[in-house]
Every structure is written in C-alpha cells, then in structure tokens.
Design a protein around this motif. Structure first.
Motif, PDB file in Angstrom:
ATOM      1  N   ASP A   1       0.828  -1.217   0.000  1.00  0.00           N
ATOM      2  CA  ASP A   1       0.000   0.000   0.000  1.00  0.00           C
ATOM      3  C   ASP A   1       0.858   1.260   0.000  1.00  0.00           C
ATOM      4  OD1 ASP A   1      -2.258  -1.550   0.021  1.00  0.00           O
ATOM      5  OD2 ASP A   1      -2.628  -1.358   2.174  1.00  0.00           O
ATOM      6  N   GLY A   2       2.057   1.154   0.586  1.00  0.00           N
ATOM      7  CA  GLY A   2       2.937   2.320   0.657  1.00  0.00           C
ATOM      8  C   GLY A   2       3.690   2.604  -0.628  1.00  0.00           C
ATOM      9  N   GLY A   3       3.618   1.681  -1.598  1.00  0.00           N
ATOM     10  CA  GLY A   3       4.292   1.901  -2.872  1.00  0.00           C
ATOM     11  C   GLY A   3       5.800   1.766  -2.760  1.00  0.00           C
ATOM     12  N   ASP A   4       6.490   2.176  -3.816  1.00  0.00           N
ATOM     13  CA  ASP A   4       7.952   2.066  -3.826  1.00  0.00           C
ATOM     14  C   ASP A   4       8.601   2.964  -2.779  1.00  0.00           C
ATOM     15  OD1 ASP A   4       8.288   0.130  -5.763  1.00  0.00           O
ATOM     16  OD2 ASP A   4       8.160   1.569  -7.406  1.00  0.00           O
ATOM     17  N   ASP A   5       7.905   4.019  -2.374  1.00  0.00           N
ATOM     18  CA  ASP A   5       8.447   4.932  -1.356  1.00  0.00           C
ATOM     19  C   ASP A   5       7.814   4.688   0.007  1.00  0.00           C
ATOM     20  OD1 ASP A   5      10.107   6.248  -3.218  1.00  0.00           O
ATOM     21  OD2 ASP A   5       8.421   7.460  -3.901  1.00  0.00           O
ATOM     22  N   CYS A   6       7.509   3.437   0.286  1.00  0.00           N
ATOM     23  CA  CYS A   6       6.883   3.074   1.561  1.00  0.00           C
ATOM     24  C   CYS A   6       7.717   3.565   2.740  1.00  0.00           C
ATOM     25  CB  CYS A   6       6.731   1.555   1.633  1.00  0.00           C
ATOM     26  SG  CYS A   6       5.948   0.959   3.144  1.00  0.00           S
ATOM     27  N   ASP A   7       7.046   4.072   3.750  1.00  0.00           N
ATOM     28  CA  ASP A   7       7.720   4.577   4.943  1.00  0.00           C
ATOM     29  C   ASP A   7       8.586   3.484   5.566  1.00  0.00           C
ATOM     30  OD1 ASP A   7       8.123   5.286   7.811  1.00  0.00           O
ATOM     31  OD2 ASP A   7       6.873   7.011   7.283  1.00  0.00           O
ATOM     32  N   ILE A   8       9.803   3.812   5.931  1.00  0.00           N
ATOM     33  CA  ILE A   8      10.740   2.850   6.497  1.00  0.00           C
ATOM     34  C   ILE A   8      10.209   2.244   7.793  1.00  0.00           C
ATOM     35  CG2 ILE A   8      12.014   4.605   7.787  1.00  0.00           C
ATOM     36  CD1 ILE A   8      13.425   1.422   6.084  1.00  0.00           C
ATOM     37  N   GLU A   9       9.406   3.015   8.544  1.00  0.00           N
ATOM     38  CA  GLU A   9       8.846   2.495   9.789  1.00  0.00           C
ATOM     39  C   GLU A   9       7.889   1.334   9.519  1.00  0.00           C
ATOM     40  OE1 GLU A   9       9.667   3.208  12.835  1.00  0.00           O
ATOM     41  OE2 GLU A   9      11.182   4.630  12.127  1.00  0.00           O
ATOM     42  N   VAL A  10       7.144   1.428   8.425  1.00  0.00           N
ATOM     43  CA  VAL A  10       6.228   0.349   8.052  1.00  0.00           C
ATOM     44  C   VAL A  10       7.029  -0.901   7.692  1.00  0.00           C
ATOM     45  CG1 VAL A  10       4.493  -0.409   6.375  1.00  0.00           C
ATOM     46  CG2 VAL A  10       4.459   1.943   7.251  1.00  0.00           C
ATOM     47  N   ILE A  11       8.089  -0.715   6.931  1.00  0.00           N
ATOM     48  CA  ILE A  11       8.939  -1.832   6.521  1.00  0.00           C
ATOM     49  C   ILE A  11       9.566  -2.515   7.728  1.00  0.00           C
ATOM     50  CG2 ILE A  11      11.061  -2.440   5.292  1.00  0.00           C
ATOM     51  CD1 ILE A  11      10.373  -0.191   3.305  1.00  0.00           C
TER      52      ILE A  11
END
Length: 200
Positions: A96-106
């Motif tokens: 859902d965050g796409g290629d620029d997904c927030d690092i915290e989510v990762i």
C-alpha cells in the motif's frame, strides 16, 4: 489420477477465500411482478482453513515423484498458494505504501515476521507459518535436481521465485521485503540446505 488430484487441490487452495459463501448475483426484477425479486445465487468457494498443512505437505511429497509433470505442477501450485495466502498478506501494508513506503512500516513488518518472540505472540501468525512458511524451502530444494534428473524443473525454479513467490504485481519495495522474509525463514534450523541452494 495423482496428477489430477495435485492440480485440483492446488487450484482450490489458491482460489480459496476467507469467506466460504459469496453472493454472485444482485436481486433482479421478476418477470411477473415488478415488486418481487429473485434470491441471490450463492456459489461455494472453499475457505483456506479447510486445507490443512498435512494436505499441502502431501502435495509437496509429489515433488519427488518420478513423473516430471507431477513435480512441476506440485511445486508451481504450492508457490502460488504461498504467494496469495501468505507473503502477499504479510506485505499488504508495504504494498500500500508503494515504492516509497515509509521505512517504519517496513521495519515493523520485518520485526513482526522475522522475530521469533514476536511471531509467538500471535496464534494466527504461528498457524500461517506452520501451514505455508515451509513452501519456499521446498521450492529452493528443487535446484538440487541434476541435468540427468530434471534440468527443466531446476531452471524453472528461478522463474517461480521471480514470477510466483514474489509475483511481478508487487512493488520493488514489497519484493525486497518479501525476499528478506523468505531468506530469514530459510536460515532457520533444519532449512540450511535450501538456503545453501538459494545462494549457489
């Protein structure tokens, strides 16, 4: 008969949902009375919970079959099931965050699925791990087939990893996180051979 059984089990499990009954038709006006409606048609779709780990393992046992088509269909079907019912669900927030997904989510996703202590906190995570988590190991172990045994399947594994386990529909970020989770699972005790073949 075995080949047909493999294909049917894999197809049913892949198409399974978490909702065993789904309405497939909206109400439509009656031909005789405009105020009445016909009942919705209801189509049965199996719930993924009816497919036990033992049943999927029985399919996995056919990977060692002498029949090349059985081997190919079994490992491909298992990879499709793993993608839909395991890794894609794990990666949904990263996706859902796409290629620029927030690092915290990762980092949160990696922590939840790569930390043994964290995994044990949630029963549904443990159950999913037991039912599907072993599938990448079986996929990578297929690399051990020699040229004399089944070179086509061995070469197909690379395609299965790229196009099925980590399906092209995922973002580059999701694929990277998914690969990290798979690699973590392969490094667990008892799966070292699969990790070795993956790195070969």
């Amino acid at each position: 008969v075995r080949l047909l059984a493999i294909r049917q089990v894999c197809e049913l499990a892949h198409n399974a949902t978490n909702d065993a009954i789904s309405d497939t038709a909206a109400t439509t006006p009656s031909a005789t009375t405009s105020n009445t409606t016909t009942p919705p048609s209801r189509t049965y779709t199996p719930d993924i919970s009816v497919f036990s780990a033992e049943l999927l393992l029985a399919v996995a046992n056919r990977v060692s079959s002498k029949n090349k088509i059985e081997r190919r269909d079994a490992i491909t079907g298992l990879a499709q099931i793993f993608h839909k019912h395991y890794i894609r669900k794990i990666l949904r927030h990263v996706q859902d965050g796409g290629d620029d997904c927030d690092i915290e989510v990762i980092l949160r996703v990696l922590h939840e699925h790569c930390s043994e202590e964290q995994i044990k906190k949630y029963k549904f995570v443990v159950e999913a791990e037991e039912k599907f988590g072993w599938i990448p190991q079986k996929v990578f172990e297929c690399v051990y087939f020699s040229d004399a045994t089944d070179p086509e399947l061995r070469n197909r594994i690379y395609q299965i990893v790229d196009d099925v386990l980590l399906d092209g529909g995922l973002t580059a970020t999701s694929r990277a996180v998914g690969l990290a989770i798979i690699l973590h699972g392969l490094k667990k005790k008892g799966k070292e051979n699969a990790f070795k073949w993956m790195c070969a």
